[in-house]
Design a protein around this motif. Sequence first.
Motif, PDB file in Angstrom:
ATOM      1  N   TRP A 247       0.832  -1.196   0.000  1.00 36.80           N
ATOM      2  CA  TRP A 247       0.000   0.000   0.000  1.00 36.80           C
ATOM      3  C   TRP A 247       0.871   1.253   0.000  1.00 36.80           C
ATOM      4  N   THR A 248       0.293   2.354  -0.491  1.00 36.63           N
ATOM      5  CA  THR A 248       0.949   3.653  -0.449  1.00 36.63           C
ATOM      6  C   THR A 248      -0.033   4.678   0.114  1.00 36.63           C
ATOM      7  N   VAL A 249       0.435   5.436   1.099  1.00 35.85           N
ATOM      8  CA  VAL A 249      -0.353   6.535   1.644  1.00 35.85           C
ATOM      9  C   VAL A 249       0.007   7.789   0.853  1.00 35.85           C
ATOM     10  N   VAL A 250      -0.979   8.363   0.177  1.00 37.20           N
ATOM     11  CA  VAL A 250      -0.747   9.518  -0.689  1.00 37.20           C
ATOM     12  C   VAL A 250      -1.347  10.750  -0.026  1.00 37.20           C
ATOM     13  N   GLU A 251      -0.552  11.792   0.093  1.00 36.35           N
ATOM     14  CA  GLU A 251      -1.017  13.042   0.694  1.00 36.35           C
ATOM     15  C   GLU A 251      -1.574  13.961  -0.396  1.00 36.35           C
ATOM     16  N   GLU A 252      -2.884  14.144  -0.395  1.00 33.63           N
ATOM     17  CA  GLU A 252      -3.505  15.129  -1.274  1.00 33.63           C
ATOM     18  C   GLU A 252      -3.584  16.454  -0.512  1.00 33.63           C
ATOM     19  N   SER A 253      -4.043  17.500  -1.159  1.00 30.72           N
ATOM     20  CA  SER A 253      -4.059  18.821  -0.517  1.00 30.72           C
ATOM     21  C   SER A 253      -5.060  18.894   0.620  1.00 30.72           C
ATOM     22  N   GLU A 254      -6.201  18.160   0.522  1.00 31.64           N
ATOM     23  CA  GLU A 254      -7.250  18.259   1.530  1.00 31.64           C
ATOM     24  C   GLU A 254      -7.549  16.935   2.229  1.00 31.64           C
ATOM     25  N   TYR A 255      -6.958  15.850   1.777  1.00 30.23           N
ATOM     26  CA  TYR A 255      -7.269  14.545   2.354  1.00 30.23           C
ATOM     27  C   TYR A 255      -6.131  13.568   2.063  1.00 30.23           C
ATOM     28  N   LEU A 256      -6.276  12.372   2.641  1.00 29.36           N
ATOM     29  CA  LEU A 256      -5.303  11.309   2.411  1.00 29.36           C
ATOM     30  C   LEU A 256      -5.929  10.213   1.578  1.00 29.36           C
ATOM     31  N   THR A 257      -5.111   9.596   0.723  1.00 28.24           N
ATOM     32  CA  THR A 257      -5.572   8.496  -0.121  1.00 28.24           C
ATOM     33  C   THR A 257      -4.723   7.262   0.139  1.00 28.24           C
ATOM     34  N   LEU A 258      -5.396   6.114   0.195  1.00 25.90           N
ATOM     35  CA  LEU A 258      -4.693   4.836   0.266  1.00 25.90           C
ATOM     36  C   LEU A 258      -4.756   4.175  -1.106  1.00 25.90           C
ATOM     37  N   ARG A 259      -3.603   3.779  -1.617  1.00 30.27           N
ATOM     38  CA  ARG A 259      -3.573   3.111  -2.923  1.00 30.27           C
ATOM     39  C   ARG A 259      -3.081   1.686  -2.740  1.00 30.27           C
ATOM     40  N   ASN A 260      -3.878   0.742  -3.247  1.00 29.32           N
ATOM     41  CA  ASN A 260      -3.468  -0.656  -3.236  1.00 29.32           C
ATOM     42  C   ASN A 260      -2.587  -0.882  -4.467  1.00 29.32           C
ATOM     43  N   ASN A 261      -1.310  -1.077  -4.233  1.00 33.32           N
ATOM     44  CA  ASN A 261      -0.376  -1.194  -5.359  1.00 33.32           C
ATOM     45  C   ASN A 261      -0.510  -2.525  -6.083  1.00 33.32           C
ATOM     46  N   THR A 262      -1.203  -3.492  -5.488  1.00 35.56           N
ATOM     47  CA  THR A 262      -1.406  -4.780  -6.152  1.00 35.56           C
ATOM     48  C   THR A 262      -2.561  -4.698  -7.143  1.00 35.56           C
ATOM     49  N   THR A 263      -3.684  -4.065  -6.708  1.00 29.22           N
ATOM     50  CA  THR A 263      -4.874  -3.981  -7.572  1.00 29.22           C
ATOM     51  C   THR A 263      -4.970  -2.660  -8.316  1.00 29.22           C
ATOM     52  N   GLY A 264      -4.271  -1.631  -7.828  1.00 28.56           N
ATOM     53  CA  GLY A 264      -4.361  -0.315  -8.434  1.00 28.56           C
ATOM     54  C   GLY A 264      -5.520   0.515  -7.910  1.00 28.56           C
ATOM     55  N   LYS A 265      -6.334  -0.053  -7.037  1.00 29.12           N
ATOM     56  CA  LYS A 265      -7.480   0.688  -6.505  1.00 29.12           C
ATOM     57  C   LYS A 265      -7.026   1.726  -5.494  1.00 29.12           C
ATOM     58  N   ARG A 266      -7.822   2.837  -5.441  1.00 28.65           N
ATOM     59  CA  ARG A 266      -7.525   3.920  -4.513  1.00 28.65           C
ATOM     60  C   ARG A 266      -8.705   4.129  -3.586  1.00 28.65           C
ATOM     61  N   TYR A 267      -8.389   4.496  -2.336  1.00 29.81           N
ATOM     62  CA  TYR A 267      -9.417   4.697  -1.323  1.00 29.81           C
ATOM     63  C   TYR A 267      -9.162   6.024  -0.628  1.00 29.81           C
ATOM     64  N   LYS A 268     -10.230   6.814  -0.526  1.00 30.29           N
ATOM     65  CA  LYS A 268     -10.132   8.087   0.159  1.00 30.29           C
ATOM     66  C   LYS A 268     -10.397   7.869   1.634  1.00 30.29           C
ATOM     67  N   ILE A 269      -9.508   8.391   2.477  1.00 32.28           N
ATOM     68  CA  ILE A 269      -9.684   8.272   3.917  1.00 32.28           C
ATOM     69  C   ILE A 269     -10.585   9.410   4.393  1.00 32.28           C
ATOM     70  N   MET A 270     -11.715   9.031   4.954  1.00 28.75           N
ATOM     71  CA  MET A 270     -12.652  10.028   5.421  1.00 28.75           C
ATOM     72  C   MET A 270     -12.239  10.515   6.801  1.00 28.75           C
ATOM     73  N   MET A 271     -12.110  11.829   6.930  1.00 32.43           N
ATOM     74  CA  MET A 271     -11.637  12.415   8.174  1.00 32.43           C
ATOM     75  C   MET A 271     -12.634  13.463   8.662  1.00 32.43           C
ATOM     76  N   GLU A 272     -12.829  13.530   9.967  1.00 27.71           N
ATOM     77  CA  GLU A 272     -13.736  14.476  10.567  1.00 27.71           C
ATOM     78  C   GLU A 272     -12.905  15.509  11.343  1.00 27.71           C
ATOM     79  N   GLU A 273     -13.170  16.774  11.047  1.00 22.66           N
ATOM     80  CA  GLU A 273     -12.460  17.840  11.741  1.00 22.66           C
ATOM     81  C   GLU A 273     -12.816  17.881  13.204  1.00 22.66           C
ATOM     82  N   ILE A 274     -11.821  18.060  14.041  1.00 21.46           N
ATOM     83  CA  ILE A 274     -12.033  18.145  15.478  1.00 21.46           C
ATOM     84  C   ILE A 274     -11.909  19.605  15.892  1.00 21.46           C
ATOM     85  N   GLU A 275     -12.921  20.083  16.542  1.00 24.33           N
ATOM     86  CA  GLU A 275     -12.884  21.461  17.013  1.00 24.33           C
ATOM     87  C   GLU A 275     -12.075  21.572  18.296  1.00 24.33           C
ATOM     88  N   ASP A 276     -11.283  22.628  18.382  1.00 26.57           N
ATOM     89  CA  ASP A 276     -10.490  22.855  19.611  1.00 26.57           C
ATOM     90  C   ASP A 276     -11.406  23.230  20.768  1.00 26.57           C
TER      91      ASP A 276
END
Length: 276
Positions: A247-276
């Motif tokens: 797998w490869t963790v890819v840093e996009e400008s607003e989110y992170l992506t997981l790429r399965n290097n075996t299948t070529g599929k990509r997955y967006k990591i859903m993140m929730e903003e935490i308020e201070d």
Amino acid sequence: DDLHEFTGSVSITNDLTVGTTALYVDSTNNRVGIGTASPEGVLHTVDNSGVTIFQRSNNSAAYGTNLYIRKSRGSTGSESNVNSGDMIGQMSFSPYYGDFDNQAASISSKVEGTLATDTTPGNLIFSTTAAGANSVTERMRIDSAGMIGIGVTDPDAQLEVLRAGTQLKLSYDSNSYATLSVGSDSALTIASAETGDITLDPGGSDVVADGNFLPNADSTRNLGSPALRWANVYTNDLHLKNERGDWTVVEESEYLTLRNNTTGKRYKIMMEEIED
């Protein structure tokens, strides 16, 4: 035993003997023996006390005793210039075993380089005889540029060591030491004995690696430890691979992506903003 005093010059036509062997002058071969009546060179000294030649300088100047070894081509009174490669002089150490024909070690100097008026480059060569041999082999030299070669006759660095195997060993005692060795592929190995660490201390600056930083075996080494952790890890995309996945963790400008290097599929990591 009369004592005769001479005030002028004395000329002796034949050989001269003082005592039995205290002083002998061989007029035929122009040789002088001290302690021997059979001198083998221009000056031959023999003594059983262990001290054959002793020189002491006593004066108010800063300099001390000098030993001059000089070399020219030609003959006495008709000297000519030496050539590059000429032996200037040699000190030879010869032990007796049946005769004195064998050498154990030598220190010699040769002319090295281009000669000119008041320009006489030279080297200094140290040689020893190996076990099973009876002639010397060069071990170390200091060339005309001040380069030191150990096991090499043409050093091109301030210190060059040539040997198949460990070239350098630094010891604290017989059990605590570190070694440096260069292989046939120019690979450098730094190894410590026992369980000693290898510390790189650049004095607050960076340690820069022009290549990959790899463990010596697969899945056997850690990066940091529970007690000594890295403060931050700065990477490009983070590639994670083992026998189960790739797998490869890819840093996009607003989110992170997981790429399965075996299948070529990509997955967006859903993140929730935490308020201070």
